[in-house]
Design a protein around this motif. Structure first.
Motif, PDB file in Angstrom:
ATOM      1  N   SER A 179       0.800  -1.252   0.021  1.00  8.68           N
ATOM      2  CA  SER A 179      -0.017   0.063  -0.005  1.00  8.68           C
ATOM      3  C   SER A 179       0.902   1.347   0.058  1.00  8.68           C
ATOM      4  O   SER A 179       0.581   2.349  -0.197  1.00  8.68           O
ATOM      5  CB  SER A 179      -0.942   0.101   1.066  1.00  8.68           C
ATOM      6  OG  SER A 179      -0.308   0.147   2.330  1.00  8.68           O
ATOM      7  N   PHE A 180       2.145   1.021   0.360  1.00  4.12           N
ATOM      8  CA  PHE A 180       2.984   2.193   0.438  1.00  4.12           C
ATOM      9  C   PHE A 180       3.425   2.452  -1.261  1.00  4.12           C
ATOM     10  O   PHE A 180       4.021   3.582  -1.399  1.00  4.12           O
ATOM     11  CB  PHE A 180       4.288   2.287   1.413  1.00  4.12           C
ATOM     12  CG  PHE A 180       4.244   2.086   2.872  1.00  4.12           C
ATOM     13  CD1 PHE A 180       4.946   1.344   3.543  1.00  4.12           C
ATOM     14  CD2 PHE A 180       3.047   2.600   3.340  1.00  4.12           C
ATOM     15  CE1 PHE A 180       4.918   1.426   4.865  1.00  4.12           C
ATOM     16  CE2 PHE A 180       2.823   2.785   4.693  1.00  4.12           C
ATOM     17  CZ  PHE A 180       3.766   2.034   5.457  1.00  4.12           C
ATOM     18  N   ALA A 181       3.414   1.276  -1.865  1.00  2.00           N
ATOM     19  CA  ALA A 181       3.845   1.580  -3.403  1.00  2.00           C
ATOM     20  C   ALA A 181       3.231   2.717  -3.755  1.00  2.00           C
ATOM     21  O   ALA A 181       3.898   3.503  -4.850  1.00  2.00           O
ATOM     22  CB  ALA A 181       3.664   0.207  -3.828  1.00  2.00           C
ATOM     23  N   GLY A 182       2.152   3.060  -3.458  1.00  2.00           N
ATOM     24  CA  GLY A 182       1.214   4.477  -3.939  1.00  2.00           C
ATOM     25  C   GLY A 182       1.861   5.062  -5.254  1.00  2.00           C
ATOM     26  O   GLY A 182       2.330   6.104  -5.294  1.00  2.00           O
ATOM     27  N   GLY A 183       1.292   4.253  -6.257  1.00  2.00           N
ATOM     28  CA  GLY A 183       1.442   4.852  -7.529  1.00  2.00           C
ATOM     29  C   GLY A 183       2.979   5.100  -8.374  1.00  2.00           C
ATOM     30  O   GLY A 183       3.170   5.540  -9.480  1.00  2.00           O
ATOM     31  N   LEU A 184       3.934   4.863  -7.760  1.00  3.03           N
ATOM     32  CA  LEU A 184       5.148   4.557  -8.365  1.00  3.03           C
ATOM     33  C   LEU A 184       5.763   3.305  -8.410  1.00  3.03           C
ATOM     34  O   LEU A 184       5.468   2.251  -7.682  1.00  3.03           O
ATOM     35  CB  LEU A 184       6.372   5.491  -7.412  1.00  3.03           C
ATOM     36  CG  LEU A 184       5.966   7.071  -7.183  1.00  3.03           C
ATOM     37  CD1 LEU A 184       7.048   7.493  -6.507  1.00  3.03           C
ATOM     38  CD2 LEU A 184       6.006   7.638  -8.644  1.00  3.03           C
ATOM     39  N   LEU A 185       6.931   2.980  -9.151  1.00  4.97           N
ATOM     40  CA  LEU A 185       7.422   1.701  -9.521  1.00  4.97           C
ATOM     41  C   LEU A 185       8.182   1.326  -8.393  1.00  4.97           C
ATOM     42  O   LEU A 185       8.764   2.820  -7.766  1.00  4.97           O
ATOM     43  CB  LEU A 185       7.922   1.501 -10.819  1.00  4.97           C
ATOM     44  CG  LEU A 185       6.847   1.450 -12.070  1.00  4.97           C
ATOM     45  CD1 LEU A 185       7.727   1.649 -13.489  1.00  4.97           C
ATOM     46  CD2 LEU A 185       5.636   0.652 -12.073  1.00  4.97           C
ATOM     47  N   GLU A 186       9.008   0.344  -8.180  1.00  5.33           N
ATOM     48  CA  GLU A 186       9.950   0.100  -7.159  1.00  5.33           C
ATOM     49  C   GLU A 186      11.090   0.825  -7.610  1.00  5.33           C
ATOM     50  O   GLU A 186      11.747   0.950  -8.878  1.00  5.33           O
ATOM     51  CB  GLU A 186      10.042  -1.324  -6.977  1.00  5.33           C
ATOM     52  CG  GLU A 186       8.762  -2.191  -6.382  1.00  5.33           C
ATOM     53  CD  GLU A 186       8.565  -1.181  -5.122  1.00  5.33           C
ATOM     54  OE1 GLU A 186       9.459  -1.187  -4.034  1.00  5.33           O
ATOM     55  OE2 GLU A 186       7.283  -0.720  -4.933  1.00  5.33           O
ATOM     56  N   TYR A 187      11.954   0.955  -6.423  1.00  8.44           N
ATOM     57  CA  TYR A 187      13.420   1.265  -6.720  1.00  8.44           C
ATOM     58  C   TYR A 187      14.301   0.073  -6.879  1.00  8.44           C
ATOM     59  O   TYR A 187      13.776  -0.822  -6.557  1.00  8.44           O
ATOM     60  CB  TYR A 187      14.194   2.015  -5.487  1.00  8.44           C
ATOM     61  CG  TYR A 187      13.845   1.592  -4.077  1.00  8.44           C
ATOM     62  CD1 TYR A 187      14.572   0.227  -3.476  1.00  8.44           C
ATOM     63  CD2 TYR A 187      12.855   1.821  -3.282  1.00  8.44           C
ATOM     64  CE1 TYR A 187      14.258  -0.334  -2.465  1.00  8.44           C
ATOM     65  CE2 TYR A 187      12.418   1.190  -2.112  1.00  8.44           C
ATOM     66  CZ  TYR A 187      13.195   0.259  -1.868  1.00  8.44           C
ATOM     67  OH  TYR A 187      12.806  -0.449  -0.449  1.00  8.44           O
ATOM     68  N   PRO A 188      15.497   0.062  -7.620  1.00  8.62           N
ATOM     69  CA  PRO A 188      16.281  -0.858  -7.778  1.00  8.62           C
ATOM     70  C   PRO A 188      16.942  -1.284  -6.308  1.00  8.62           C
ATOM     71  O   PRO A 188      17.300  -0.735  -5.444  1.00  8.62           O
ATOM     72  CB  PRO A 188      17.323  -0.490  -8.811  1.00  8.62           C
ATOM     73  CG  PRO A 188      17.568   0.884  -8.407  1.00  8.62           C
ATOM     74  CD  PRO A 188      16.063   1.326  -8.009  1.00  8.62           C
ATOM     75  N   GLN A 189      16.949  -2.766  -6.139  1.00  5.77           N
ATOM     76  CA  GLN A 189      17.541  -3.332  -5.128  1.00  5.77           C
ATOM     77  C   GLN A 189      18.777  -4.304  -5.401  1.00  5.77           C
ATOM     78  O   GLN A 189      19.040  -4.665  -6.436  1.00  5.77           O
ATOM     79  CB  GLN A 189      16.497  -4.479  -4.500  1.00  5.77           C
ATOM     80  CG  GLN A 189      15.038  -3.679  -4.332  1.00  5.77           C
ATOM     81  CD  GLN A 189      14.064  -4.586  -3.693  1.00  5.77           C
ATOM     82  OE1 GLN A 189      13.912  -4.451  -2.391  1.00  5.77           O
ATOM     83  NE2 GLN A 189      13.062  -5.151  -4.190  1.00  5.77           N
ATOM     84  N   TYR A 190      19.474  -4.556  -4.190  1.00  3.86           N
ATOM     85  CA  TYR A 190      20.553  -5.150  -4.241  1.00  3.86           C
ATOM     86  C   TYR A 190      20.849  -5.760  -3.211  1.00  3.86           C
ATOM     87  O   TYR A 190      20.762  -5.546  -2.107  1.00  3.86           O
ATOM     88  CB  TYR A 190      21.956  -3.959  -4.281  1.00  3.86           C
ATOM     89  CG  TYR A 190      22.075  -3.093  -5.600  1.00  3.86           C
ATOM     90  CD1 TYR A 190      22.421  -3.568  -6.801  1.00  3.86           C
ATOM     91  CD2 TYR A 190      21.086  -1.955  -5.513  1.00  3.86           C
ATOM     92  CE1 TYR A 190      22.494  -2.828  -7.960  1.00  3.86           C
ATOM     93  CE2 TYR A 190      20.925  -1.368  -6.733  1.00  3.86           C
ATOM     94  CZ  TYR A 190      21.472  -1.591  -7.812  1.00  3.86           C
ATOM     95  OH  TYR A 190      21.647  -0.609  -8.931  1.00  3.86           O
TER      96      TYR A 190
END
Ligand code: 9D3
Length: 258
Positions: free
Chosen positions: A175-186
């Motif tokens: 629900s936090f994702a709110g309208g944006l795609l994810e950031y890259p993860q490592y």
């Protein structure tokens, strides 16, 4: 939740229920699954399930008679107009359906039973839709060869929203994702095939990390899903910091554009 799948190829959905988080949910009694082979309900000795369309046109259609008998075996009743759509929904997976979205997944996850009708060939006799179907649903604007893969998408997306199937934590993050795609993860190692993890993530500087991730999310969304930015703005999904980042990156884009 009880999933009842009607199909000419029930092995496709069987395989999925045998091996996934759903298998665990079934053994814990949270989810039930039942497959009905439409061919078992063909009344003639050749088990015919298809025929040519009246009025001409390409391909074959699924016959009303076997479909109707299979649906009644699944416990479906002809529509009355006074249906309890919270307890049980009859869904026809169809390229002409309304689009499947996370919002619709949430709505369907609240049902006690979903009866999923999978089509083959060019489609089914319209009278089955008129008599039994509550919702016609498409999973997107591309052509599948049949409805089974679409039914699996719908099952997967709804099943994971059922309480107790996945942890509340992962749903909360969503629900936090709110309208944006994810950031890259490592994750480890810090250097993989000469490719380094971005410095900021190793810095321990939480505020810089948060800001870097927000910028990455906005950049990615602007690049591949500008429609989400427009919709998010219209729906008031973004806080003032996010709007500032969007405007800065949109300005960068214009400056370097031509
Ligand atoms: C001649 C027109 N075609 C419709 C666009 C015929 C046709 C194509 C594909 C008829 C059936 C199918 C099989 N597809 C599905 O059953 C299906 C589907 C899909 O193809 N795309 C997205 N969602 C779905 S849900 C079921």
């Amino acid at each position: 939740m009880k999933y009842t799948v009607l199909s000419l190829f029930p092995e496709i959905t069987d395989a999925y229920f045998a091996n996934s988080i759903i298998a665990r949910a079934i053994s814990r009694g949270i989810v039930e699954y039942r497959a009905i082979n439409i061919r078992d309900y063909a009344p003639d000795r050749h088990k015919t399930c298809d025929d040519a369309p009246y009025g001409g046109g390409p391909g074959m259609l699924m016959l009303a008679e076997p479909l109707g008998r299979a649906l009644e075996a699944a416990g479906a009743l002809p529509k009355t107009g006074a249906q309890d759509r919270l307890s049980r929904r009859l869904i026809y997976l169809s390229p002409s359906g309304r689009p499947f979205t996370q919002e619709l997944a949430r709505e369907l996850a609240a049902c006690e039973e979903l009866i999923l009708l999978c089509g083959r060939y060019e489609g089914i006799d319209q009278r089955i839709i008129d008599r039994y179907v509550d919702d016609e649903i498409s999973i997107g604007d591309y052509v599948l060869s049949s409805g089974e893969a679409a039914a699996l998408v719908l099952i997967d997306a709804t099943c994971r929203l059922i309480d107790q199937v996945i942890t509340a934590e992962s749903l909360e993050e969503e629900s936090f994702a709110g309208g944006l795609l994810e950031y890259p993860q490592y994750t480890r190692p810090e250097v993989y095939a000469t490719l380094e993890v971005p410095r900021v993530l190793l810095s321990g500087h939480h505020e810089n990390i948060r800001r870097w991730r927000l910028e990455k999310r906005v950049r990615k969304t602007l690049a591949v899903r500008p429609d989400l930015i427009r919709r998010g703005k219209a729906a008031g999904l973004f806080d003032t910091e996010t709007i500032t980042v969007i405007e800065e990156l949109e300005k960068d884009e214009r400056d370097t554009g031509d």
